[in-house]
Scaffold this motif. Structure first.
Motif, PDB file in Angstrom:
ATOM      1  N   SER A 389     -72.030  33.191   8.848  1.00  0.00           N
ATOM      2  CA  SER A 389     -70.706  32.561   8.849  1.00  0.00           C
ATOM      3  C   SER A 389     -70.129  32.112  10.184  1.00  0.00           C
ATOM      4  O   SER A 389     -69.001  31.626  10.196  1.00  0.00           O
ATOM      5  N   PHE A 390     -70.824  32.253  11.293  1.00  0.00           N
ATOM      6  CA  PHE A 390     -70.226  31.875  12.572  1.00  0.00           C
ATOM      7  C   PHE A 390     -69.712  30.431  12.501  1.00  0.00           C
ATOM      8  O   PHE A 390     -70.459  29.512  12.124  1.00  0.00           O
ATOM      9  N   ARG A 391     -68.456  30.218  12.839  1.00  0.00           N
ATOM     10  CA  ARG A 391     -67.755  28.921  12.814  1.00  0.00           C
ATOM     11  C   ARG A 391     -67.364  28.461  11.406  1.00  0.00           C
ATOM     12  O   ARG A 391     -66.728  27.441  11.259  1.00  0.00           O
ATOM     13  N   TYR A 392     -67.805  29.176  10.391  1.00  0.00           N
ATOM     14  CA  TYR A 392     -67.510  28.743   9.019  1.00  0.00           C
ATOM     15  C   TYR A 392     -66.800  29.853   8.241  1.00  0.00           C
ATOM     16  O   TYR A 392     -66.855  29.880   7.020  1.00  0.00           O
ATOM     17  N   GLU A 393     -66.176  30.783   8.962  1.00  0.00           N
ATOM     18  CA  GLU A 393     -65.680  31.993   8.301  1.00  0.00           C
ATOM     19  C   GLU A 393     -64.746  31.679   7.134  1.00  0.00           C
ATOM     20  O   GLU A 393     -64.908  32.195   6.031  1.00  0.00           O
ATOM     21  N   GLU A 394     -63.753  30.820   7.389  1.00  0.00           N
ATOM     22  CA  GLU A 394     -62.769  30.594   6.331  1.00  0.00           C
ATOM     23  C   GLU A 394     -63.388  29.822   5.157  1.00  0.00           C
ATOM     24  O   GLU A 394     -63.162  30.148   3.994  1.00  0.00           O
ATOM     25  N   GLN A 395     -64.207  28.856   5.518  1.00  0.00           N
ATOM     26  CA  GLN A 395     -64.860  28.084   4.463  1.00  0.00           C
ATOM     27  C   GLN A 395     -65.773  28.985   3.619  1.00  0.00           C
ATOM     28  O   GLN A 395     -65.823  28.862   2.392  1.00  0.00           O
ATOM     29  N   ASP A 396     -66.458  29.887   4.275  1.00  0.00           N
ATOM     30  CA  ASP A 396     -67.347  30.792   3.532  1.00  0.00           C
ATOM     31  C   ASP A 396     -66.540  31.754   2.658  1.00  0.00           C
ATOM     32  O   ASP A 396     -66.883  31.980   1.494  1.00  0.00           O
ATOM     33  N   ALA A 397     -65.464  32.303   3.213  1.00  0.00           N
ATOM     34  CA  ALA A 397     -64.648  33.236   2.422  1.00  0.00           C
ATOM     35  C   ALA A 397     -64.128  32.528   1.176  1.00  0.00           C
ATOM     36  O   ALA A 397     -64.148  33.084   0.067  1.00  0.00           O
ATOM     37  N   THR A 398     -63.703  31.269   1.356  1.00  0.00           N
ATOM     38  CA  THR A 398     -63.197  30.488   0.219  1.00  0.00           C
ATOM     39  C   THR A 398     -64.313  30.290  -0.808  1.00  0.00           C
ATOM     40  O   THR A 398     -64.113  30.442  -2.013  1.00  0.00           O
ATOM     41  N   GLN A 399     -65.509  29.993  -0.298  1.00  0.00           N
ATOM     42  CA  GLN A 399     -66.647  29.788  -1.189  1.00  0.00           C
ATOM     43  C   GLN A 399     -66.982  31.066  -1.969  1.00  0.00           C
ATOM     44  O   GLN A 399     -67.213  31.033  -3.179  1.00  0.00           O
ATOM     45  N   TYR A 400     -66.985  32.191  -1.274  1.00  0.00           N
ATOM     46  CA  TYR A 400     -67.300  33.455  -1.948  1.00  0.00           C
ATOM     47  C   TYR A 400     -66.284  33.712  -3.067  1.00  0.00           C
ATOM     48  O   TYR A 400     -66.638  34.138  -4.164  1.00  0.00           O
ATOM     49  N   ALA A 401     -65.004  33.467  -2.746  1.00  0.00           N
ATOM     50  CA  ALA A 401     -63.952  33.697  -3.755  1.00  0.00           C
ATOM     51  C   ALA A 401     -64.133  32.726  -4.914  1.00  0.00           C
ATOM     52  O   ALA A 401     -64.054  33.112  -6.081  1.00  0.00           O
ATOM     53  N   GLU A 402     -64.433  31.459  -4.600  1.00  0.00           N
ATOM     54  CA  GLU A 402     -64.614  30.471  -5.679  1.00  0.00           C
ATOM     55  C   GLU A 402     -65.812  30.818  -6.558  1.00  0.00           C
ATOM     56  O   GLU A 402     -65.786  30.635  -7.764  1.00  0.00           O
ATOM     57  N   TRP A 403     -66.853  31.285  -5.935  1.00  0.00           N
ATOM     58  CA  TRP A 403     -68.019  31.701  -6.739  1.00  0.00           C
ATOM     59  C   TRP A 403     -67.685  32.895  -7.625  1.00  0.00           C
ATOM     60  O   TRP A 403     -68.351  33.121  -8.624  1.00  0.00           O
ATOM     61  N   GLY A 404     -66.699  33.699  -7.197  1.00  0.00           N
ATOM     62  CA  GLY A 404     -66.292  34.852  -8.017  1.00  0.00           C
ATOM     63  C   GLY A 404     -66.759  36.193  -7.478  1.00  0.00           C
ATOM     64  O   GLY A 404     -66.935  37.144  -8.246  1.00  0.00           O
ATOM     65  N   PHE A 405     -66.947  36.293  -6.171  1.00  0.00           N
ATOM     66  CA  PHE A 405     -67.393  37.578  -5.612  1.00  0.00           C
ATOM     67  C   PHE A 405     -66.221  38.524  -5.349  1.00  0.00           C
ATOM     68  O   PHE A 405     -65.103  38.090  -5.072  1.00  0.00           O
ATOM     69  N   ASP A 406     -66.523  39.814  -5.440  1.00  0.00           N
ATOM     70  CA  ASP A 406     -65.502  40.856  -5.348  1.00  0.00           C
ATOM     71  C   ASP A 406     -65.699  41.775  -4.155  1.00  0.00           C
ATOM     72  O   ASP A 406     -64.941  42.749  -4.001  1.00  0.00           O
ATOM     73  N   TYR A 407     -66.728  41.539  -3.364  1.00  0.00           N
ATOM     74  CA  TYR A 407     -67.099  42.519  -2.324  1.00  0.00           C
ATOM     75  C   TYR A 407     -67.887  41.768  -1.263  1.00  0.00           C
ATOM     76  O   TYR A 407     -68.754  40.953  -1.587  1.00  0.00           O
ATOM     77  N   LEU A 408     -67.587  42.006   0.001  1.00  0.00           N
ATOM     78  CA  LEU A 408     -68.351  41.390   1.090  1.00  0.00           C
ATOM     79  C   LEU A 408     -68.774  42.449   2.095  1.00  0.00           C
ATOM     80  O   LEU A 408     -67.944  43.163   2.651  1.00  0.00           O
ATOM     81  N   LYS A 409     -70.078  42.529   2.320  1.00  0.00           N
ATOM     82  CA  LYS A 409     -70.602  43.365   3.420  1.00  0.00           C
ATOM     83  C   LYS A 409     -70.794  42.429   4.601  1.00  0.00           C
ATOM     84  O   LYS A 409     -71.500  41.418   4.484  1.00  0.00           O
ATOM     85  N   TYR A 410     -70.161  42.737   5.715  1.00  0.00           N
ATOM     86  CA  TYR A 410     -70.161  41.833   6.858  1.00  0.00           C
ATOM     87  C   TYR A 410     -70.848  42.540   8.011  1.00  0.00           C
ATOM     88  O   TYR A 410     -70.304  43.462   8.609  1.00  0.00           O
ATOM     89  N   ASP A 411     -72.056  42.060   8.325  1.00  0.00           N
ATOM     90  CA  ASP A 411     -73.009  42.799   9.154  1.00  0.00           C
ATOM     91  C   ASP A 411     -73.143  42.119  10.524  1.00  0.00           C
ATOM     92  O   ASP A 411     -73.529  40.959  10.609  1.00  0.00           O
ATOM     93  N   TRP A 412     -72.873  42.828  11.578  1.00  0.00           N
ATOM     94  CA  TRP A 412     -72.801  42.305  12.954  1.00  0.00           C
ATOM     95  C   TRP A 412     -74.010  41.425  13.323  1.00  0.00           C
ATOM     96  O   TRP A 412     -73.872  40.319  13.809  1.00  0.00           O
ATOM     97  N   LYS A 457     -58.802  37.756   8.262  1.00  0.00           N
ATOM     98  CA  LYS A 457     -57.778  36.731   8.020  1.00  0.00           C
ATOM     99  C   LYS A 457     -58.240  35.763   6.937  1.00  0.00           C
ATOM    100  O   LYS A 457     -57.456  35.343   6.093  1.00  0.00           O
ATOM    101  N   ALA A 458     -59.522  35.423   6.966  1.00  0.00           N
ATOM    102  CA  ALA A 458     -60.053  34.479   5.983  1.00  0.00           C
ATOM    103  C   ALA A 458     -60.010  35.092   4.574  1.00  0.00           C
ATOM    104  O   ALA A 458     -59.671  34.410   3.601  1.00  0.00           O
ATOM    105  N   LEU A 459     -60.318  36.367   4.474  1.00  0.00           N
ATOM    106  CA  LEU A 459     -60.310  37.022   3.150  1.00  0.00           C
ATOM    107  C   LEU A 459     -58.887  37.162   2.625  1.00  0.00           C
ATOM    108  O   LEU A 459     -58.631  37.027   1.423  1.00  0.00           O
ATOM    109  N   ALA A 460     -57.954  37.430   3.550  1.00  0.00           N
ATOM    110  CA  ALA A 460     -56.559  37.639   3.131  1.00  0.00           C
ATOM    111  C   ALA A 460     -55.992  36.386   2.474  1.00  0.00           C
ATOM    112  O   ALA A 460     -55.093  36.466   1.645  1.00  0.00           O
ATOM    113  N   LYS A 461     -56.541  35.222   2.816  1.00  0.00           N
ATOM    114  CA  LYS A 461     -56.025  33.967   2.249  1.00  0.00           C
ATOM    115  C   LYS A 461     -56.551  33.700   0.841  1.00  0.00           C
ATOM    116  O   LYS A 461     -56.123  32.752   0.196  1.00  0.00           O
ATOM    117  N   GLN A 462     -57.503  34.467   0.388  1.00  0.00           N
ATOM    118  CA  GLN A 462     -58.146  34.162  -0.893  1.00  0.00           C
ATOM    119  C   GLN A 462     -57.313  34.681  -2.071  1.00  0.00           C
ATOM    120  O   GLN A 462     -56.727  35.747  -1.998  1.00  0.00           O
TER     121      GLN A 462
END
Ligand code: GLA
Length: 681
Positions: A389-412, A457-462
């Motif tokens: 997701s580097f540089r695409y964080e908000e777009q990806d979070a929106t995509q995950y929510a649109e796809w219908g995901f309920d959980y995100l593991k975010y790995d360094w 911040k990106a997840l909070a907007k979903q």
């Protein structure tokens, strides 16, 4: 003299010990035996597994720049227990901290003969030259080769017993003095045919987010469900027990759930908390990594979801089906099923060909009454080298929510602070900064937090609740700030594996972190390693013994850790299933107070851990980390309680009676007795 012996002699000669080490002591009465010919994979050690002729990290053994071909690689604290029955003459070797620790760690080696120490290396640090020993052990019956952590904890204590050799009377052989491994034994009683409501008793939802919760209940089917006091906006499907809808107002709603079948009825209070915090109890579910790793496909995910239902696990409160790494396109794999465009022309992330229909997949899992998760990284590449997701964080979070995901593991993974300087410079190629780097000490707290805040911040907007699981291996004391960056959980360690050293090393090291766990934010000592695991595609039975598996589930329950099953769900055997379906054990993990157990007593390798429960009782684990059965005692004074107490065995679901002042139990090698201690009414 074979090739190995020659090299070994050269290594030891360089240390000035050629006269004894590596040279053949030709005698018609004795013979030299390399101890690396023994199977040391199951010896007692604090991390990883013992290895012959390799380090604990499976590299060539190197001490202060000198390499060794022969020996045993281990990790403090460890014991190699040998039986020689009075037939040994001499033991010799060269010891040291392996260079692979990169300048970290400190250890002490010692040799005990019939229980008495006969040699000690003193503290060995990085670059301490290998120390040699050659000991007369005539008449000795048992030997313990011990590595201790030199009193400063056992992080990075990679220990090499190089050129380790024993001289025995001709024909005699040393053996490892290891106890027999118990057969799998099932303690969990079978669920009763009458209804019982299980799983979490409290559920958080944000105002306006879709509410999605299926009542978990065991008992004969058909079963019907009802609920008193459901707040406006929510409805219940009487047949499935599915509660759905939306809440608009913040507040706490007390609901009484009912489950009815031909044999009776069960009821249980359920609290819905509408507010900013979700994940009020530790997540319970499954994740693909410990079994399929890079081999995962959408079909595996569907099969895991089906098995969650068919095995009955869903009736005990298991809820999440999480895809780990490798649903995305890989940066340079030869495997066509991992190839493809990374994103579409609008920058939307594209799954790899193994995941052709993400919305279809999330619908499939939701229709079964389960929730679904996925994985990403804040750097340009995941740990496995897939698009993230580097540089695409908000777009990806929106995509995950649109796809219908309920959980995100975010790995360094490939994140590093250098990327930030170029965040807005689109002509700059992030690949140049996209190698796997681990956050290091030169990073400020803000550097550690930044990538997690961006995604928070990106997840909070979903318009959808997405559990946020941080994975950065416990760097920068993440437990102190995980909740501030919105983490519902955060990994406290490097990756677990299915060895006693790894599981117990991680689990028992969680002491001290209890202050940081609470409803909505939990320490995560990594996923479960029971059942068929193997990091795909080849799977094997977990290498943990049955007792060790009881310890694993008991400890993770006491720790209020997320419980993420790591095995192939389609190959659950009765023993594994019994470990995952004990509702009284699960209640320890899911207790609404969200407290994490701490160690309340320590006696050598015997430990007592206790967790405060909402009903005023204590959940207590009596653990035996030693290699032999032992009696473990919990004193009321260690628990801050007094008087008559009722003790209940949680695995057997049986009251053991009333006890005063203390309770003691015989506990098998690496095993546990898990009890609940409540004041006598
Ligand atoms: C890291 C994590 C693991 C897993 C892998 C995937 O190692 O700690 O849990 O997600 O990445 O590549």
């Amino acid at each position: 003299m074979n090739k190995r012996d020659v090299r070994s002699m050269i290594a030891c000669a360089a240390l000035g010990v050629a006269s004894w080490c590596g040279a053949q002591t030709a005698s018609d009465k004795t013979e030299d035996i390399w101890l690396s010919t023994l199977d040391v994979s199951r010896i007692e050690q604090g991390w990883g597994q013992g290895r012959s002729n390799r380090t604990v990290d499976n590299r060539r053994m190197t001490i202060a720049g000198k390499s060794f071909e022969q020996g045993i690689g281990t990790h403090a604290n460890s014991i190699i227990p040998l039986k020689v029955d009075g037939k040994a003459v001499k033991i010799s070797g060269c010891v040291g901290l392996d260079d692979e620790t990169g300048g970290r760690g400190s250890i002490i080696f010692s040799v005990k003969a019939d229980g008495k120490e006969i040699w000690n290396s003193g503290t060995m640090k990085p670059q301490t030259p290998a120390k040699v020993f050659s000991l007369d052990i005539k008449g000795v019956k048992t030997l313990d080769l011990v590595v201790s952590d030199a009193g400063d904890g056992y992080d990075y204590d990679h220990a090499d017993w190089a050129d380790l050799k024993i001289t025995m009377l001709s024909g005699a052989k040393p053996t490892l003095d290891m106890p027999e491994i118990e057969e799998p034994y099932i303690l969990t009683p079978k669920p009763k045919p009458t209804p019982r409501i299980n799983g979490t008793k409290v559920f958080g939802v944000r105002p306006g987010s879709p509410f999605f919760f299926r009542i978990a209940a065991t008992g004969d089917r058909p079963m019907t469900f009802s609920a008193d006091g459901l707040p406006e906006g929510l409805t219940l499907d009487a047949k499935t027990g599915q509660i759905s809808g939306k809440l608009t107002k913040e507040g706490e709603y007390k609901v009484m759930l009912h489950a009815r079948n031909a044999l009776g009825e069960a009821e249980r209070e359920f609290k819905i908390v509408c507010g900013p915090t979700i994940g009020l109890t530790p997540a319970m579910g499954w994740n693909s990594w410990n079994c399929f790793a890079s081999a995962v496909t959408a079909e595996d995910i569907k099969a895991a979801a089906d098995a969650m239902v068919e095995s009955g696990l869903i009736d005990h409160g298991w809820m999440y089906i999480n895809i780990d790494d490798y649903w995305m396109v890989h940066r340079n794999s030869d495997d066509p099923s991992l190839q493809g465009p990374h994103r579409d022309q609008d920058g939307k992330i594209l799954p790899n060909p193994r995941f052709p229909d993400m919305p279809g997949l999330t619908d499939y899992v939701h229709d079964l009454g389960l929730r679904i998760g996925l994985y990403s990284s804040p750097g340009p590449w995941s740990c496995g080298g897939c698009v993230t997701s580097f540089r695409y964080e908000e777009q990806d979070a929106t995509q995950y929510a649109e796809w219908g995901f309920d959980y995100l593991k975010y790995d360094w993974c490939s994140y590093n602070k250098g990327l930030e300087e170029h965040r807005d410079d689109l002509s700059w190629d992030p690949n140049s900064g996209g190698n796997i780097t681990y956050a290091n000490n030169s990073y400020t707290l803000e550097d550690h937090q930044r990538p997690y805040v961006i995604m928070q911040k990106a997840l909070a907007k979903q318009p959808r609740d997405i559990i946020y699981s941080l994975c950065q291996y416990g760097t920068a004391d993440v437990w102190k700030w995980g909740p501030d960056v919105g983490g519902n959980s955060w990994r406290t360690t490097q990756d677990i594996n299915d060895s006693w050293g790894s599981m117990s090393g991680i689990g028992f090291r969680q002491d001290g972190l209890e202050a940081y766990a609470g409803p909505g934010h939990f320490n995560d000592p990594d996923m479960l390693v029971i059942g068929k695991v193997g990091w795909g595609p080849q799977l094997r039975d977990s290498r943990l013994t049955p007792n060790e598996q009881y310890t694993h589930i008991s400890l993770w329950s006491l720790l209020a850790s997320p419980l993420l099953i790591g095995c192939d769900m389609t190959q659950l055997d009765d023993f594994t299933l019994s470990l995952l379906t004990n509702d009284e054990v699960i209640e320890v993990n899911q207790d609404p107070l969200g407290r994490q157990a701490s160690r309340v007593a320590l006696d050598g390798q015997l430990e007592v851990w206790a967790k405060e429960m909402e009903d005023g009782s204590k959940a207590v684990g009596l653990f035996n980390r030693a290699n032999r059965e032992a009696t473990v005692t919990v004193k009321w004074s260690d628990l801050g309680i007094e008087g008559q107490q009722v003790v209940r065995d949680l695995w057997r679901q049986e009251d053991l009676g009333n006890f005063e002042n203390k309770f003691e139990a015989k506990v098998g090698r690496h095993g546990v007795v898990l009890v609940k201690i409540s004041p006598k009414k």
